[in-house]
Design a protein around this motif. Sequence first.
Motif, short mmCIF file in Angstrom:
data_model
loop_
_atom_site.label_atom_id
_atom_site.label_comp_id
_atom_site.label_asym_id
_atom_site.label_seq_id
_atom_site.Cartn_x
_atom_site.Cartn_y
_atom_site.Cartn_z
N GLU A 148 0.84 -1.20 0.00
CA GLU A 148 0.00 0.00 0.00
C GLU A 148 0.87 1.25 0.00
OE1 GLU A 148 -2.79 -0.13 3.21
OE2 GLU A 148 -3.51 -2.11 2.66
N ALA A 149 0.33 2.34 -0.51
CA ALA A 149 1.06 3.60 -0.55
C ALA A 149 1.45 4.03 0.86
CB ALA A 149 0.21 4.68 -1.21
N ARG A 150 2.65 4.53 0.99
CA ARG A 150 3.15 4.99 2.29
C ARG A 150 3.65 6.41 2.14
NH1 ARG A 150 5.07 0.57 6.11
NH2 ARG A 150 5.84 2.46 7.01
N ARG A 151 3.84 7.08 3.25
CA ARG A 151 4.36 8.44 3.22
C ARG A 151 5.24 8.68 4.44
NH1 ARG A 151 -1.42 11.22 3.82
NH2 ARG A 151 -2.18 9.77 5.34
N ALA A 152 5.99 9.76 4.39
CA ALA A 152 6.86 10.12 5.51
C ALA A 152 6.01 10.52 6.70
CB ALA A 152 7.77 11.27 5.10
N HIS A 153 6.60 10.39 7.89
CA HIS A 153 5.91 10.74 9.13
C HIS A 153 6.24 12.17 9.52
CE1 HIS A 153 4.62 6.62 10.25
NE2 HIS A 153 5.61 6.32 9.43
N ARG A 154 5.24 12.92 9.93
CA ARG A 154 5.44 14.28 10.41
C ARG A 154 5.79 14.20 11.90
NH1 ARG A 154 0.85 18.44 11.39
NH2 ARG A 154 2.10 20.25 11.93
N CYS A 155 6.85 14.89 12.31
CA CYS A 155 7.33 14.83 13.69
C CYS A 155 7.51 16.24 14.25
CB CYS A 155 8.67 14.11 13.76
SG CYS A 155 8.66 12.46 13.05
N VAL A 156 7.53 16.34 15.58
CA VAL A 156 7.84 17.59 16.25
C VAL A 156 8.71 17.27 17.47
CG1 VAL A 156 5.72 17.62 17.64
CG2 VAL A 156 6.93 19.76 17.16
N SER A 157 9.74 18.08 17.67
CA SER A 157 10.65 17.90 18.80
C SER A 157 10.94 19.25 19.43
CB SER A 157 11.96 17.26 18.34
OG SER A 157 11.73 15.99 17.78
N VAL A 158 11.14 19.26 20.75
CA VAL A 158 11.45 20.47 21.49
C VAL A 158 12.71 20.21 22.31
CG1 VAL A 158 10.67 22.06 23.29
CG2 VAL A 158 9.04 21.17 21.62
N GLY A 159 13.62 21.18 22.31
CA GLY A 159 14.82 21.03 23.11
C GLY A 159 15.74 22.22 22.94
N PHE A 160 16.89 22.12 23.59
CA PHE A 160 17.90 23.16 23.50
C PHE A 160 18.79 22.87 22.30
CE2 PHE A 160 16.64 23.00 27.94
CZ PHE A 160 16.38 24.33 28.19
N LEU A 161 18.94 23.84 21.42
CA LEU A 161 19.70 23.67 20.19
C LEU A 161 21.19 23.79 20.49
CD1 LEU A 161 19.38 23.29 17.12
CD2 LEU A 161 19.26 25.79 16.92
N VAL A 162 21.87 22.65 20.61
CA VAL A 162 23.29 22.64 20.98
C VAL A 162 24.22 22.56 19.78
CG1 VAL A 162 22.84 21.74 23.29
CG2 VAL A 162 23.31 20.14 21.42
N GLN A 163 23.66 22.23 18.61
CA GLN A 163 24.44 22.26 17.36
C GLN A 163 23.51 22.71 16.26
OE1 GLN A 163 26.75 18.76 16.34
NE2 GLN A 163 26.56 19.19 14.16
N ASP A 164 23.97 23.66 15.45
CA ASP A 164 23.15 24.22 14.38
C ASP A 164 24.06 24.52 13.19
OD1 ASP A 164 21.36 25.55 12.75
OD2 ASP A 164 21.08 27.25 14.08
N ASP A 165 24.08 23.60 12.22
CA ASP A 165 24.90 23.84 11.03
C ASP A 165 24.14 23.42 9.78
OD1 ASP A 165 25.42 20.99 10.58
OD2 ASP A 165 26.91 21.11 12.19
N GLU A 166 24.81 23.44 8.64
CA GLU A 166 24.14 23.16 7.38
C GLU A 166 23.62 21.73 7.27
OE1 GLU A 166 26.44 24.24 3.98
OE2 GLU A 166 26.81 26.27 4.70
N GLN A 167 24.24 20.79 7.97
CA GLN A 167 23.85 19.39 7.84
C GLN A 167 22.96 18.88 8.96
OE1 GLN A 167 27.57 17.32 7.37
NE2 GLN A 167 27.52 17.62 5.16
N THR A 168 23.13 19.38 10.17
CA THR A 168 22.38 18.84 11.30
C THR A 168 21.97 19.90 12.30
OG1 THR A 168 24.42 18.39 12.51
CG2 THR A 168 23.51 16.57 11.24
#
Length: 86
Positions: free
Chosen positions: A26-46
């Motif tokens: 059967e057709a499948r799709r990606a799952h929508r997610c939400v997360s909350v936390g302290f952003l300890v790394q923020d770069d182009e990849q992750t």
Amino acid sequence: MPELVRIEWVDSGQPIPGWQWLSEVEARRAHRCVSVGFLVQDDEQTKVLAPNLGASNGGEDWDQASGLFTIPTVAITKIEKLTSVA
């Protein structure tokens, strides 16, 4: 202190165990997610979130994190900065 953020993102679905006939998949799709936390790394990849911060000396200096969670930047659909009431 790292910024507190809410990130909406998409993730792959859980694998279906066992063999399946291709005609019955059967057709499948990606799952929508939400997360909350302290952003300890923020770069182009992750973006890396920590739900927990700790001060090893018992003071005001947050120098530890636990529960680190990595989200690929390409999977992110929305980032919202949150404010604390403290």
